[in-house]
Design a protein around this motif. Sequence first.
Motif, PDB file in Angstrom:
ATOM      1  N   LYS A   9       5.150  -2.461  -3.838  1.00  0.00           N
ATOM      2  CA  LYS A   9       6.086  -1.431  -3.370  1.00  0.00           C
ATOM      3  C   LYS A   9       6.024  -0.182  -4.236  1.00  0.00           C
ATOM      4  O   LYS A   9       6.104   0.937  -3.743  1.00  0.00           O
ATOM      5  N   GLN A  13       5.070   3.632  -2.928  1.00  0.00           N
ATOM      6  CA  GLN A  13       5.916   4.800  -3.181  1.00  0.00           C
ATOM      7  C   GLN A  13       5.119   5.901  -3.866  1.00  0.00           C
ATOM      8  O   GLN A  13       5.239   7.080  -3.532  1.00  0.00           O
ATOM      9  N   GLN A  17       4.258   9.693  -2.398  1.00  0.00           N
ATOM     10  CA  GLN A  17       4.567  10.921  -3.128  1.00  0.00           C
ATOM     11  C   GLN A  17       3.343  11.822  -3.212  1.00  0.00           C
ATOM     12  O   GLN A  17       3.429  13.032  -3.014  1.00  0.00           O
TER      13      GLN A  17
END
Length: 63
Positions: A9, A13, A17
Amino acid sequence: MKFADHLSKAQIQQFNQVRRFAENQREKPKPVQHEHLSRRDIEELMGIRRDTYKRVGGAVRRR
Protein backbone atom coordinates in the motif's frame (compact mmCIF):
# COMPACT_ATOMS: atom_id res chain seq x y z
CA MET A 1 -2.51 -10.06 -12.45
CA LYS A 2 -2.55 -6.36 -12.05
CA PHE A 3 0.47 -4.21 -11.44
CA ALA A 4 -0.92 -3.07 -8.08
CA ASP A 5 -1.22 -6.68 -6.80
CA HIS A 6 2.57 -6.88 -6.53
CA LEU A 7 3.03 -3.64 -4.55
CA SER A 8 2.44 -2.76 -0.94
CA LYS A 9 0.00 0.00 0.00
CA ALA A 10 2.88 2.38 0.75
CA GLN A 11 4.41 1.74 -2.67
CA ILE A 12 1.05 2.30 -4.38
CA GLN A 13 0.62 5.64 -2.58
CA GLN A 14 4.13 6.69 -3.55
CA PHE A 15 3.50 5.67 -7.17
CA ASN A 16 0.26 7.69 -7.26
CA GLN A 17 2.04 10.78 -5.87
CA VAL A 18 4.71 10.55 -8.55
CA ARG A 19 2.07 10.06 -11.26
CA ARG A 20 0.04 13.09 -10.12
CA PHE A 21 3.19 15.23 -9.96
CA ALA A 22 4.11 14.19 -13.51
CA GLU A 23 0.61 15.03 -14.78
CA ASN A 24 0.80 18.51 -13.26
CA GLN A 25 4.24 19.16 -14.75
CA ARG A 26 3.15 18.21 -18.26
CA GLU A 27 3.05 21.19 -20.63
CA LYS A 28 -0.33 22.39 -21.67
CA PRO A 29 -0.84 22.48 -25.46
CA LYS A 30 -0.38 25.95 -26.89
CA PRO A 31 -3.22 27.41 -28.94
CA VAL A 32 -2.76 26.87 -32.65
CA GLN A 33 -2.01 30.01 -34.61
CA HIS A 34 -3.68 29.86 -38.00
CA GLU A 35 -1.84 31.18 -41.02
CA HIS A 36 -3.84 33.77 -42.93
CA LEU A 37 -3.46 33.13 -46.64
CA SER A 38 -4.40 35.53 -49.38
CA ARG A 39 -6.62 34.48 -52.28
CA ARG A 40 -3.60 34.30 -54.58
CA ASP A 41 -1.73 32.02 -52.14
CA ILE A 42 -4.72 29.68 -51.96
CA GLU A 43 -5.00 29.59 -55.75
CA GLU A 44 -1.31 28.73 -56.04
CA LEU A 45 -1.72 25.89 -53.55
CA MET A 46 -4.67 24.54 -55.54
CA GLY A 47 -2.67 24.73 -58.79
CA ILE A 48 -4.85 27.27 -60.59
CA ARG A 49 -1.96 29.61 -61.39
CA ARG A 50 0.22 27.03 -63.12
CA ASP A 51 1.52 27.41 -66.63
CA THR A 52 -0.57 25.77 -69.35
CA TYR A 53 1.28 23.92 -72.09
CA LYS A 54 0.04 23.10 -75.59
CA ARG A 55 1.55 21.05 -78.38
CA VAL A 56 2.01 23.15 -81.53
CA GLY A 57 3.54 21.42 -84.56
CA GLY A 58 5.37 18.85 -82.41
CA ALA A 59 6.81 21.44 -80.02
CA VAL A 60 5.44 22.07 -76.57
CA ARG A 61 4.66 25.73 -76.01
CA ARG A 62 3.54 27.65 -72.96
CA ARG A 63 0.25 29.53 -73.29
